[in-house]
Design a protein around this motif. Structure first.
Motif, PDB file in Angstrom:
ATOM      1  N   ARG A 152       0.843  -1.197   0.000  1.00 43.48           N
ATOM      2  CA  ARG A 152       0.000   0.000   0.000  1.00 43.48           C
ATOM      3  C   ARG A 152       0.874   1.241   0.000  1.00 43.48           C
ATOM      4  O   ARG A 152       1.813   1.342   0.801  1.00 43.48           O
ATOM      5  N   PRO A 153       0.599   2.215  -0.877  1.00 39.90           N
ATOM      6  CA  PRO A 153       1.348   3.477  -0.819  1.00 39.90           C
ATOM      7  C   PRO A 153       0.956   4.259   0.420  1.00 39.90           C
ATOM      8  O   PRO A 153      -0.235   4.443   0.694  1.00 39.90           O
ATOM      9  N   VAL A 154       1.943   4.725   1.185  1.00 42.41           N
ATOM     10  CA  VAL A 154       1.664   5.469   2.408  1.00 42.41           C
ATOM     11  C   VAL A 154       2.106   6.925   2.296  1.00 42.41           C
ATOM     12  O   VAL A 154       1.632   7.770   3.047  1.00 42.41           O
ATOM     13  N   LEU A 155       3.001   7.227   1.359  1.00 41.30           N
ATOM     14  CA  LEU A 155       3.417   8.605   1.105  1.00 41.30           C
ATOM     15  C   LEU A 155       3.461   8.809  -0.402  1.00 41.30           C
ATOM     16  O   LEU A 155       4.182   8.089  -1.106  1.00 41.30           O
ATOM     17  N   THR A 156       2.697   9.762  -0.888  1.00 40.79           N
ATOM     18  CA  THR A 156       2.540   9.931  -2.333  1.00 40.79           C
ATOM     19  C   THR A 156       2.857  11.344  -2.814  1.00 40.79           C
ATOM     20  O   THR A 156       2.601  11.662  -3.979  1.00 40.79           O
ATOM     21  N   ASP A 157       3.418  12.193  -1.950  1.00 42.79           N
ATOM     22  CA  ASP A 157       3.656  13.583  -2.334  1.00 42.79           C
ATOM     23  C   ASP A 157       5.145  13.926  -2.359  1.00 42.79           C
ATOM     24  O   ASP A 157       5.535  15.052  -2.080  1.00 42.79           O
ATOM     25  N   PHE A 158       5.974  12.953  -2.721  1.00 40.84           N
ATOM     26  CA  PHE A 158       7.409  13.170  -2.835  1.00 40.84           C
ATOM     27  C   PHE A 158       7.821  13.265  -4.302  1.00 40.84           C
ATOM     28  O   PHE A 158       7.197  12.651  -5.173  1.00 40.84           O
ATOM     29  N   ASN A 159       8.887  14.019  -4.566  1.00 40.56           N
ATOM     30  CA  ASN A 159       9.474  14.007  -5.899  1.00 40.56           C
ATOM     31  C   ASN A 159      10.229  12.701  -6.120  1.00 40.56           C
ATOM     32  O   ASN A 159       9.998  11.996  -7.091  1.00 40.56           O
ATOM     33  N   CYS A 160      11.146  12.380  -5.213  1.00 32.74           N
ATOM     34  CA  CYS A 160      11.868  11.106  -5.252  1.00 32.74           C
ATOM     35  C   CYS A 160      12.251  10.705  -3.825  1.00 32.74           C
ATOM     36  O   CYS A 160      13.322  11.104  -3.336  1.00 32.74           O
ATOM     37  N   PRO A 161      11.406   9.956  -3.136  1.00 34.05           N
ATOM     38  CA  PRO A 161      11.747   9.527  -1.781  1.00 34.05           C
ATOM     39  C   PRO A 161      12.944   8.587  -1.816  1.00 34.05           C
ATOM     40  O   PRO A 161      13.108   7.803  -2.743  1.00 34.05           O
TER      41      PRO A 161
END
Length: 300
Positions: free
Chosen positions: A165-174
């Protein structure tokens, strides 16, 4: 020569003035993903462009652990001591059993291929958290140039169902991931998209009782360079890779000091007999330095 640069008196209590920074081995192309195996007295690390995972031991030096490695990057251990690896080449996260068997943990989400899993941590409940930037598919150097099918997210794999499950979706490149010792905070480095002017910083999230994340403000901006791999010590300080070495950052975001390294640092891990030795992967070499503070978590 001093390898330490203190900016706060607290930093002087973490380092040992007579413990030098040692170069353990060199001659690699781009090393990453160090993980300590105390039960085998060795360090595993990835030499990504050369498509191999290498092993360093204080008695035997460097040997090959796995080649080809599917352009492995980040490595860690799960709660049973098994190796968990991010593979750029196959765009997946795998687990290596004690018998050597390899199990695929995650390679797709919503029917689409992952980008190139980069860094990985395992929480106390056994869940696997990993970052999925595009670096391994952006060129043929650390993998294979390929089409990006998904955004660059951070994912959690449920330890019971195996659901991703995606838990963080607001990064450019985590990129790098690290939990605080009590797992009430999650630190995530955003190193930005290649060939862009994206902000590069470390963000911090509050972790709820059900592992839900909130917050996400900027915790610290590394300078020079940017944050890549990170680890936390037993007191909750964050140790991060940087352009000039390893930076030690207090839980309130203040930089306390630096370990100066002559190459660009990619990642770090704690290990050694008392979990007090910091192992450093830096461009073409691996280094180590003994500290006066231990890493968070178990020794092995």
């Amino acid at each position: 020569m001093s390898f330490f640069e203190a900016e706060d008196p607290a930093f002087s209590t973490f380092v040992l003035g007579n413990a030098p920074l040692k170069k353990l081995a060199g001659g690699f192309d781009w090393v990453e993903g160090p993980v300590w195996f105390g039960d085998h007295d060795c360090l595993l690390f990835s030499d990504i462009p050369n498509n191999r995972i290498l092993r360093w031991s204080p008695t035997l030096g460097v040997s090959t652990f796995r080649e080809p490695s599917n352009f492995a990057n980040g490595n860690t251990r799960d709660r049973e001591g098994r190796l968990v690896t991010c593979e750029h080449g196959e765009r997946r996260v795998t687990r290596t059993g004690h018998d050597g068997s390899v199990t695929v943990i995650a390679d797709r989400y919503d029917g689409k291929r992952l980008n190139s899993p980069n860094d990985v941590v395992v929480a106390s409940d056994g869940a696997i958290w990993f970052s999925d930037p595009h670096y391994g598919i952006a060129s043929d150097y650390e993998g294979t140039r390929s089409e990006q099918e998904l955004p660059c997210n951070v994912y959690r794999v449920d330890p019971r169902s195996g659901e991703i499950r995606p838990v963080l979706t607001d990064f450019n490149c985590p990129n790098g991931l690290a939990f605080s010792p009590d797992e009430r905070r999650l630190y995530v480095a955003d190193t930005g998209r290649m060939f862009s002017d994206d902000p590069r910083h470390i963000r911090v999230f509050d972790v709820g009782d059900d592992w839900a994340l909130s917050g996400g403000e900027v915790f610290h901006v590394i300078s020079p360079g940017c944050a890549d791999g990170m680890r936390v010590d037993a007191a909750g300080n964050l140790w991060s890779s940087a352009g000039d070495g390893v930076h030690c950052i207090a839980p309130d975001g203040r930089r306390l000091g630096k370990i100066l390294v002559p190459e660009t640092v990619s990642n770090i891990c704690f290990g050694g007999r008392h979990n007090h030795r910091l192992f450093i992967t830096a461009t073409t070499s691996i280094y180590a330095v003994s500290l006066a503070i231990r890493g968070a978590g178990r020794r092995a």
